[in-house]
Motif scaffolding. Structure first.
Motif, PDB file in Angstrom:
ATOM      1  N   MET A  88      31.775 -45.241 -74.628  1.00  0.00           N
ATOM      2  CA  MET A  88      30.262 -45.307 -75.422  1.00  0.00           C
ATOM      3  C   MET A  88      29.742 -44.229 -74.851  1.00  0.00           C
ATOM      4  SD  MET A  88      27.668 -48.252 -74.765  1.00  0.00           S
ATOM      5  CE  MET A  88      27.991 -49.516 -75.920  1.00  0.00           C
ATOM      6  N   PRO A  89      29.138 -43.498 -75.680  1.00  0.00           N
ATOM      7  CA  PRO A  89      27.941 -42.301 -75.320  1.00  0.00           C
ATOM      8  C   PRO A  89      26.694 -42.974 -74.665  1.00  0.00           C
ATOM      9  CG  PRO A  89      27.926 -42.654 -77.494  1.00  0.00           C
ATOM     10  CD  PRO A  89      28.876 -43.536 -77.293  1.00  0.00           C
ATOM     11  N   LYS A  90      26.519 -42.034 -73.483  1.00  0.00           N
ATOM     12  CA  LYS A  90      25.290 -42.296 -73.110  1.00  0.00           C
ATOM     13  C   LYS A  90      24.510 -41.172 -72.663  1.00  0.00           C
ATOM     14  CE  LYS A  90      26.744 -42.190 -68.139  1.00  0.00           C
ATOM     15  NZ  LYS A  90      26.716 -42.784 -66.863  1.00  0.00           N
ATOM     16  N   ILE A  91      23.145 -41.391 -72.335  1.00  0.00           N
ATOM     17  CA  ILE A  91      22.176 -40.229 -72.103  1.00  0.00           C
ATOM     18  C   ILE A  91      21.090 -41.007 -71.099  1.00  0.00           C
ATOM     19  CG2 ILE A  91      20.745 -40.962 -74.260  1.00  0.00           C
ATOM     20  CD1 ILE A  91      21.288 -37.473 -73.150  1.00  0.00           C
ATOM     21  N   SER A  92      20.707 -39.972 -70.463  1.00  0.00           N
ATOM     22  CA  SER A  92      19.423 -40.136 -69.326  1.00  0.00           C
ATOM     23  C   SER A  92      18.416 -38.904 -69.542  1.00  0.00           C
ATOM     24  CB  SER A  92      20.048 -40.171 -67.855  1.00  0.00           C
ATOM     25  OG  SER A  92      20.466 -38.835 -67.636  1.00  0.00           O
ATOM     26  N   LYS A  93      17.374 -39.099 -69.005  1.00  0.00           N
ATOM     27  CA  LYS A  93      16.456 -38.015 -68.967  1.00  0.00           C
ATOM     28  C   LYS A  93      17.116 -36.792 -68.421  1.00  0.00           C
ATOM     29  CE  LYS A  93      11.701 -37.548 -67.582  1.00  0.00           C
ATOM     30  NZ  LYS A  93      10.512 -38.002 -67.172  1.00  0.00           N
ATOM     31  N   ILE A  94      17.660 -37.033 -67.267  1.00  0.00           N
ATOM     32  CA  ILE A  94      18.177 -35.941 -66.703  1.00  0.00           C
ATOM     33  C   ILE A  94      19.449 -34.982 -67.382  1.00  0.00           C
ATOM     34  CG2 ILE A  94      19.534 -35.112 -64.453  1.00  0.00           C
ATOM     35  CD1 ILE A  94      17.872 -37.378 -63.244  1.00  0.00           C
ATOM     36  N   THR A  95      20.096 -36.008 -67.980  1.00  0.00           N
ATOM     37  CA  THR A  95      21.424 -35.473 -68.687  1.00  0.00           C
ATOM     38  C   THR A  95      21.178 -34.863 -70.236  1.00  0.00           C
ATOM     39  OG1 THR A  95      22.166 -37.265 -69.503  1.00  0.00           O
ATOM     40  CG2 THR A  95      22.878 -36.640 -67.383  1.00  0.00           C
ATOM     41  N   ALA A  96      19.979 -35.127 -70.679  1.00  0.00           N
ATOM     42  CA  ALA A  96      19.818 -34.780 -72.182  1.00  0.00           C
ATOM     43  C   ALA A  96      19.774 -33.202 -72.374  1.00  0.00           C
ATOM     44  CB  ALA A  96      18.203 -35.100 -72.538  1.00  0.00           C
ATOM     45  N   SER A  97      20.501 -32.792 -73.322  1.00  0.00           N
ATOM     46  CA  SER A  97      21.229 -31.619 -73.673  1.00  0.00           C
ATOM     47  C   SER A  97      20.037 -30.597 -74.112  1.00  0.00           C
ATOM     48  CB  SER A  97      22.229 -31.276 -74.648  1.00  0.00           C
ATOM     49  OG  SER A  97      22.009 -32.175 -75.878  1.00  0.00           O
ATOM     50  N   ARG A  98      19.030 -31.021 -74.834  1.00  0.00           N
ATOM     51  CA  ARG A  98      17.803 -30.254 -75.378  1.00  0.00           C
ATOM     52  C   ARG A  98      16.442 -30.654 -74.612  1.00  0.00           C
ATOM     53  NH1 ARG A  98      18.522 -31.656 -81.282  1.00  0.00           N
ATOM     54  NH2 ARG A  98      16.688 -30.889 -81.474  1.00  0.00           N
ATOM     55  N   VAL A  99      15.797 -29.807 -74.186  1.00  0.00           N
ATOM     56  CA  VAL A  99      14.533 -29.971 -73.802  1.00  0.00           C
ATOM     57  C   VAL A  99      13.477 -28.970 -74.578  1.00  0.00           C
ATOM     58  CG1 VAL A  99      12.981 -29.460 -71.655  1.00  0.00           C
ATOM     59  CG2 VAL A  99      15.338 -30.241 -71.177  1.00  0.00           C
TER      60      VAL A  99
ATOM     61  N   GLY B 105      23.816 -40.845 -85.158  1.00  0.00           N
ATOM     62  CA  GLY B 105      22.683 -40.661 -86.399  1.00  0.00           C
ATOM     63  C   GLY B 105      21.330 -41.214 -85.842  1.00  0.00           C
ATOM     64  N   TYR B 106      21.276 -41.082 -84.596  1.00  0.00           N
ATOM     65  CA  TYR B 106      19.879 -41.313 -83.962  1.00  0.00           C
ATOM     66  C   TYR B 106      19.501 -40.321 -83.004  1.00  0.00           C
ATOM     67  CZ  TYR B 106      19.657 -45.967 -86.403  1.00  0.00           C
ATOM     68  OH  TYR B 106      19.183 -47.004 -87.195  1.00  0.00           O
ATOM     69  N   THR B 107      18.433 -40.184 -82.836  1.00  0.00           N
ATOM     70  CA  THR B 107      17.916 -39.020 -81.788  1.00  0.00           C
ATOM     71  C   THR B 107      17.256 -39.882 -80.762  1.00  0.00           C
ATOM     72  OG1 THR B 107      17.513 -37.195 -83.359  1.00  0.00           O
ATOM     73  CG2 THR B 107      16.456 -36.916 -81.206  1.00  0.00           C
ATOM     74  N   VAL B 108      17.804 -39.730 -79.383  1.00  0.00           N
ATOM     75  CA  VAL B 108      17.260 -40.463 -78.305  1.00  0.00           C
ATOM     76  C   VAL B 108      16.300 -39.250 -77.690  1.00  0.00           C
ATOM     77  CG1 VAL B 108      17.845 -41.671 -76.045  1.00  0.00           C
ATOM     78  CG2 VAL B 108      19.229 -41.786 -78.143  1.00  0.00           C
ATOM     79  N   GLU B 109      14.847 -39.926 -77.280  1.00  0.00           N
ATOM     80  CA  GLU B 109      14.098 -38.850 -76.666  1.00  0.00           C
ATOM     81  C   GLU B 109      13.239 -39.386 -75.453  1.00  0.00           C
ATOM     82  OE1 GLU B 109      11.510 -36.973 -79.861  1.00  0.00           O
ATOM     83  OE2 GLU B 109      11.986 -38.694 -80.656  1.00  0.00           O
TER      84      GLU B 109
END
Length: 125
Positions: A1-12, A27-31
Motif C-alpha cells: 500500500m502506498p504512503k505519503i508524509s509531509k517529509i516524503t512528498a515529492s512535490r513542493v 487518482g487523488y492528490t494528497v496535500e
C-alpha cells in the motif's frame, strides 16, 4: 500500500505564503498545506462558473482555522477537525493553519489551471 508524509512528498509548491507538499496517489492528490498568512481564492474563483471551487476535498486540520462558504451556509473547521467539502465552496484560511487535504487529481488540476490562468491575466501575461 502506498504512503505519503509531509517529509516524503515529492512535490513542493510555493504560492506566496502558502506551502503545498503533495503526492498523487491512485487518482487523488494528497496535500500537506501550510499557510503563513490569511488566504482566500475569491479573485481566481471569479473566473469559474458560479465563482466557486468545483473540486471536492476531504481533509484534517492539524492547526488553525479554515472556513468554507457556500451560497446558503458556511462550515468552519478548527484544529483536530476532519472535513469534507463538496464542490460549490469558497475557502478562507487563517494564518498559521496546517492541514492535510485529499482531492481528486483531475478535478484539482482543472481548478489549479483556472487559478494559474487568472494569475497570468493579473500579471498582464
Amino acid at each position: 500500500m502506498p504512503k505519503i508524509s509531509k517529509i516524503t512528498a515529492s512535490r513542493v509548491l510555493e504560492f506566496g505564503p502558502v506551502t503545498d507538499r503533495r503526492e498523487d496517489m491512485d487518482g487523488y492528490t494528497v496535500e500537506f498545506v501550510s499557510f503563513a498568512a490569511d488566504a482566500d481564492l475569491d479573485g481566481p474563483l471569479k473566473a469559474l462558473p458560479g465563482s466557486h471551487c468545483p473540486c471536492p476535498h476531504w481533509g484534517y486540520v492539524f492547526a488553525g482555522h479554515v472556513r468554507f462558504v457556500f451560497d446558503d451556509h458556511e462550515e468552519v473547521y478548527e484544529t483536530g477537525d476532519a472535513f469534507y467539502t463538496p464542490p460549490g465552496h469558497r475557502p478562507y484560511v487563517d494564518a498559521g493553519t496546517e492541514l492535510l487535504q485529499f482531492s481528486p487529481t483531475d478535478q484539482l488540476a482543472e481548478l489549479e489551471q483556472a487559478i494559474a490562468d487568472w494569475m497570468s491575466r493579473q500579471q498582464g501575461g
